[in-house]
Design an enzyme around this catalytic site. Structure first.
Site, PDB file in Angstrom:
ATOM      1  N   SER A 133      -1.679 -35.044 -18.851  1.00 27.73           N
ATOM      2  CA  SER A 133      -1.884 -33.591 -18.870  1.00 27.73           C
ATOM      3  C   SER A 133      -2.044 -32.978 -20.257  1.00 27.73           C
ATOM      4  O   SER A 133      -2.258 -31.764 -20.370  1.00 27.73           O
ATOM      5  CB  SER A 133      -0.724 -32.889 -18.153  1.00 27.73           C
ATOM      6  N   LYS A 136      -5.012 -30.753 -20.626  1.00 27.98           N
ATOM      7  CA  LYS A 136      -5.106 -29.321 -20.299  1.00 27.98           C
ATOM      8  C   LYS A 136      -5.261 -28.428 -21.530  1.00 27.98           C
ATOM      9  O   LYS A 136      -5.700 -27.282 -21.401  1.00 27.98           O
ATOM     10  CB  LYS A 136      -3.890 -28.908 -19.467  1.00 27.98           C
ATOM     11  N   SER A 190       2.017 -27.070 -16.139  1.00 21.93           N
ATOM     12  CA  SER A 190       1.159 -28.237 -15.927  1.00 21.93           C
ATOM     13  C   SER A 190       0.664 -28.325 -14.479  1.00 21.93           C
ATOM     14  O   SER A 190       0.600 -29.408 -13.901  1.00 21.93           O
ATOM     15  CB  SER A 190       1.888 -29.524 -16.311  1.00 21.93           C
ATOM     16  N   LYS A 295       2.595 -29.029 -25.108  1.00 25.97           N
ATOM     17  CA  LYS A 295       2.052 -29.581 -23.854  1.00 25.97           C
ATOM     18  C   LYS A 295       2.674 -30.934 -23.578  1.00 25.97           C
ATOM     19  O   LYS A 295       2.767 -31.787 -24.462  1.00 25.97           O
ATOM     20  CB  LYS A 295       0.522 -29.728 -23.920  1.00 25.97           C
TER      21      LYS A 295
END
Length: 358
Positions: A133, A136, A190, A295
């Protein structure tokens, strides 16, 4: 003869009556007498009785008991392989190697001073690995650079359901949220379906969106990076820690990415219900940290990952931690990096006056 026989019979009857009375009295008193005379035997009995019960009772047979006692060890080994859990999930206790660098448990990492470009720590910095992820962050940049309306409503549909990993989501089919809210949930919590919807609602659809992601990576000089989806569920989304440091640095230039990726929590009304979404990086809630971009990422191929831009000693520091074993290892490694930088700063302060005197 008859009277004498009658007398003998009466005497015999009386004797029988007395004997039976004595036997009955003895039978009544025996348990009391046994209790008083053999207390030790009674104390020992429960142990034997328990063992006996364990063998004979259908509710608690001996074999299942042994099974339960034997299972914990195999379970731990299977569920948390070589759980670097003992040292790695210790809250970030600082240990140094022979050169004075912190011992980190992530398989690959890259730590640099963003202001000066100095690489502070590195292991396998050029290794090309799945990034989960962390993807993203690029998704957010492409969405924002497209100049699309953030107030436009996007709808979750069957194309957003994860067919690859089978992950779930609280964004049920038919959920309607603005592009801005989808972007926030993708970065903060997420949310995979939110990231998928953002890619799908791009001009030209998901394929055009993924192409734009790869073009942006080239423009940033991320030569080790390839994207195949907007969520990061696809393990073919790969990069290197050095490339990801570039991604974090670029992301820090977008105010909304800074805001959304570090938001602690958000309550969102979905299909008439107010649902709470939290940040997947617990460090954003810590008063010890000043984080500008954050993140997390996880799929089995990538392990647990964490990238951040954090301010330490008035300097922006980029931290990239990839493939951390153990659920909390990436957080513990980040704590180790911060403690190490604190230690270095303290040593510089202590050495300052001596250097001036010399």
């Amino acid at each position: 003869m008859k009277p004498r026989f009658l007398v003998h019979a009466l005497i015999a009857t009386a004797l029988i009556h007395v004997g039976s009375h004595a036997t009955a009295e003895t039978a009544v008193r025996k348990p009391v007498k046994a209790e008083a005379v053999k207390p030790a035997a009674k104390t020992a009995k429960p142990v034997a009785k328990t063992a006996k019960t364990a063998k004979t009772s259908p509710a608690k047979p001996a074999a299942p008991k042994n099974k339960v006692a034997a299972k914990p060890a195999p379970k731990k080994v299977v569920a948390r392989p070589a759980p670097v859990q003992t040292p790695a999930d210790d809250g970030g206790a600082l240990e140094l190697d022979a050169r004075g660098n912190p011992l980190l448990r992530s398989a690959a990492f890259y730590v640099a001073n963003q202001a000066t470009g100095e690489v502070l720590l590195e292991r396998n910095g050029s290794a090309v690995v799945p990034i989960a992820s962390i993807t993203k962050l690029m998704t957010a940049m492409v969405v924002l650079e497209a100049g699309l309306s953030l107030s436009e409503e996007l709808v979750i549909n069957t194309e957003d359901i994860d067919q690859l990993k089978g992950t779930g989501s609280r964004l049920s089919l038919g959920t309607r949220l603005t592009r801005e809210e989808m972007l926030r949930l993708a970065l903060m919590s997420s949310e995979n379906r939110a990231a998928s919807a953002l890619g799908r609602h791009y001009p030209g659809g998901l394929r055009a969106f993924v192409d734009a992601m790869n073009v942006k990576a080239r423009l940033l000089g991320m030569s080790d990076t390839r994207f195949h989806d907007s969520s990061g569920l696809n393990p073919a989304n790969v990069s290197s820690p050095r490339d990801l440091a570039r991604l974090v640095t670029a992301s820090a230039g977008y105010p909304l990415i800074r805001e959304f990726s570090t938001t602690h929590e958000r309550h969102v009304e979905i299909n008439g219900r107010l649902l709470r979404f939290g940040n997947t990086n617990a460090l954003v809630r810590s008063p010890d940290w000043e984080i500008s971009v954050s993140k997390t990422g996880y799929i089995s191929e990538a392990g647990r990952c964490l990238v951040m831009q954090a301010w330490m000693h008035q300097q922006p520091v980029v931290i990239v931690l990839m493939d951390s074993a153990g659920r909390y290892t990436r957080t513990a490694d980040a704590q180790r990096v911060r403690k190490w930088l604190d230690l270095q700063a303290a040593e510089r302060v202590a050495a300052g006056p001596k250097a001036r005197q010399g």
